[in-house]
Design an enzyme around this catalytic site. Structure first.
Site, mmCIF file in Angstrom:
data_model
loop_
_atom_site.group_PDB
_atom_site.id
_atom_site.type_symbol
_atom_site.label_atom_id
_atom_site.label_comp_id
_atom_site.label_asym_id
_atom_site.label_seq_id
_atom_site.Cartn_x
_atom_site.Cartn_y
_atom_site.Cartn_z
ATOM 1 N N LYS B 79 87.379 69.997 -44.441
ATOM 2 C CA LYS B 79 86.253 70.181 -43.527
ATOM 3 C C LYS B 79 85.268 71.180 -44.144
ATOM 4 O O LYS B 79 85.685 72.114 -44.848
ATOM 5 C CB LYS B 79 86.788 70.695 -42.184
ATOM 6 C CG LYS B 79 85.767 70.762 -41.058
ATOM 7 C CD LYS B 79 86.456 71.145 -39.741
ATOM 8 C CE LYS B 79 85.481 71.293 -38.591
ATOM 9 N NZ LYS B 79 86.157 71.598 -37.311
ATOM 10 N N SER B 154 84.895 68.736 -33.324
ATOM 11 C CA SER B 154 83.982 68.904 -34.426
ATOM 12 C C SER B 154 84.464 68.363 -35.769
ATOM 13 O O SER B 154 83.651 68.152 -36.663
ATOM 14 C CB SER B 154 83.639 70.388 -34.582
ATOM 15 O OG SER B 154 84.789 71.144 -34.937
ATOM 16 N N SER B 178 89.075 70.448 -31.506
ATOM 17 C CA SER B 178 88.291 69.855 -32.600
ATOM 18 C C SER B 178 89.090 69.111 -33.656
ATOM 19 O O SER B 178 88.506 68.461 -34.516
ATOM 20 C CB SER B 178 87.445 70.933 -33.285
ATOM 21 O OG SER B 178 86.297 71.203 -32.513
#
Lengths: 93, 480
Positions: B79, B154, B178
């Site tokens: 990420k 997210s 997330s």
């Protein structure tokens, strides 16, 4: 939610808002604050605050020197630099 | 090579060890799928093709020399809020454009030491503030399965990369759901470890008392392989706990294949099955509970009575921490700067230009709840409500081993919908924020799909450091 002052909060947050953002965020934040106000009626007397996901606290490390990050790699990230220093607007007249 | 889209991390490691294919061949096969997918799926913010192929060649050289390591030659996606030395790290924010990480995050260093290869950096909601990946400063990610829909967020880029066959596995971060929510929307496995299980050093902080790094994978076994590498105490993160780290890849060893859940009690929190739960999500979650029963588990209804206060509490605690953590993005030491004659003007204009609308909203809310005159009414109270929510979970885990619940109230919705309706978006986190507030471990696993073909996951939640039980149950329940 009396007292919500978007200009005061934006200045505290160091955020310049456009007129459009001022109106839109002001309206949306009023709705959001009204929503989070749901916790206002709860009886919380005598309760401790929970600061973390566990109760183990945050122990200090031994106070021993260790190498830091490589200076050049760090300074290369600065938007403006003069030799080994980060360049900023003048703060002292 | 096996079908790259269905190839698991475990399967790839087996193939690499058996010399069925090389790491260079594997990495190139993933890049061949990934690069054209950027035009529509847009799972990645940065792809490091050259670096990944060089790392793969080195892994092949090491393997040829007789070496092995837990992840030697396995390509992983990170990420975009995780530091990888020499690589950009923007947390999908324009304000960090141009920033190059001068060090490895601890999770990166551990993966590197285990032989993993870093393919690139996945798209995310800006600073992890969102549930759709649409708040990214670099454009949204599309769900590769439910086309035209959000991938969740997210960690939406990581979920899309895994399910789209663009990476064997990925890491995400979970502050209020997330990892689990995008895993559910994309039909993969996503783990939110116990707070303190995995180091946060080198992660762009969102809300420090809630954030945890975890794996996003095709199978529970793959998630265990990654957890076994990234878990453990780190002197660089004082909140990571120095407690024993059990090997999770062994969590299901010895279980009766027919009745692997015998002796386990699963609690169904009644508040998580209330009105507002999509009928198809409800049906798939109840079917998973029935499957657990057939596998030997005992089901019982439990109550988490303070759940209705989860979202208000979360959005006060989280935004307060966000406003403090994001104060460092001021155009001084890294990232973008809007030049100005005076320092205050530089702060105001840099942050105004570099931060997106959702980031600004949350920074403003967090600043408000911490501000003089409001601190006690909001931040202080919310931390006490957090105590009540944590007690709910403690009480539930006194009567059952794990909880079983839906992850999201509804399946993935179309891109572009609800974008300027913050409350609507915040409410989609209603079933996930509890685990973060309480600190407990949780995992989303696929539970099927709606009639329209949208993936739906369920989550299992366990007490602090209950990962072995969590993984044992998830391995039994995952659909294969």
């Amino acid at each position: 939610m009396a007292g919500f002052d978007i200009d005061r909060v934006a200045m505290l947050a160091r955020l310049e808002l456009t007129d459009e953002e001022r109106t839109r965020f002001g309206r949306q934040l009023e709705t959001i604050v009204a929503y989070v106000d749901r916790i206002a009626g709860l009886d919380l007397d005598g309760l401790d605050a929970t600061l973390h996901g566990h109760d183990a606290g945050a122990p200090f490390r031994e106070d021993t020197p260790v190498p830091g990050l490589p200076l050049e790699a760090v300074l290369n990230n600065a938007p403006a630099r003069i030799e080994d220093e980060i360049r900023m607007p003048r703060v002292v007249e | 090579m096996d079908d790259i889209k269905t190839l698991t991390l475990a399967g790839a490691l087996e193939g690499l060890r058996a010399k069925k294919f090389s790491s260079v061949e594997l990495t190139q096969a993933l890049l061949d799928v990934m690069q054209p997918s950027q035009a529509d799926i847009h799972a990645f913010v940065t792809i490091d093709a050259e670096g990944a192929l060089a790392q793969a060649a080195e892994a092949d050289r090491r393997r040829a020399a007789g070496e092995d390591a837990p992840l030697l030659g396995a390509p992983i996606a990170m990420k975009d809020n995780m530091s990888v030395i020499g690589q950009p790290c923007t947390a999908s924010s324009r304000i960090l454009e141009g920033y190059i990480a001068p060090y490895d995050a601890t999770v990166t260093a551990k993966l590197r030491a285990a032989g993993a290869i870093f393919l690139g950096r996945t798209n995310m909601d800006e600073f992890a503030l969102g549930s759709t990946t649409q708040t990214s400063g670099f454009g949204p990610t599309e769900n590769p399965v439910a086309r035209g829909c959000i991938p969740g967020g997210s960690s939406g880029g990581s979920a899309a990369a895994v399910v789209g066959g663009l990476a064997l596995a990925a890491l995400g971060t979970d502050t209020g759901g997330s990892i689990r929510q995008p895993a559910s929307h994309c039909g993969i496995v996503g783990v939110k470890p116990t707070y303190g299980r995995v180091s946060r050093y080198g992660i762009v902080a969102c809300a420090s008392s809630l954030d945890q790094v975890g794996p996003m994978t095709k199978t529970v076994e793959d998630a265990a392989l990654l957890m076994d590498v990234i878990s453990g105490h780190d002197p660089m993160d004082a909140t990571s706990l120095d407690v024993p780290v059990p090997r999770l890849a062994d969590a299901w060893t010895g279980a009766d294949p027919a009745k692997p859940l015998v002796g386990m009690t699963l609690g169904l929190p009644k508040e998580y099955f209330g009105d507002g739960l999509d009928p198809e999500v409800r049906a798939l979650t109840e079917a998973a509970a029935k499957r657990a029963e057939a596998l030997g588990a005992t089901l019982r209804e439990v109550s988490l009575p303070y759940s209705p206060y989860g979202i208000p509490t979360y959005y006060i605690c989280m935004t307060a921490e966000v406003s403090a953590n994001l104060a460092r993005f001021d155009g001084v030491r890294y990232g973008a700067r809007v030049p100005c004659d005076d320092v205050l003007g530089q702060y105001l204009k840099t942050r105004a230009q570099g931060m997106g609308a959702e980031v600004k909203r949350r920074v403003l809310l967090g600043t408000f709840v911490l501000s003089s005159g409001y601190y006690d009414a909001y931040y202080n109270r919310a931390q006490k409500v957090r105590t009540l929510i944590k007690r709910d979970f403690d009480a539930a885990f006194a009567t059952c081993d794990l909880l079983l619940a839906p992850v999201t109230p509804e399946p993935a919705w179309p891109l572009g919908v609800y974008q300027d309706d913050p409350i609507r978006n915040y409410l989609s986190d209603v079933l996930t924020v509890g685990a973060n507030l309480a600190g407990c471990c949780a995992m989303a696993i696929p539970a099927g799909a709606t009639a329209a073909g949208k993936p739906v996951g369920i989550q299992l939640l366990g007490p602090n450091f209950g990962e072995p039980t969590l993984f044992r149950a998830a391995h039994a329940l995952e659909l294969r």
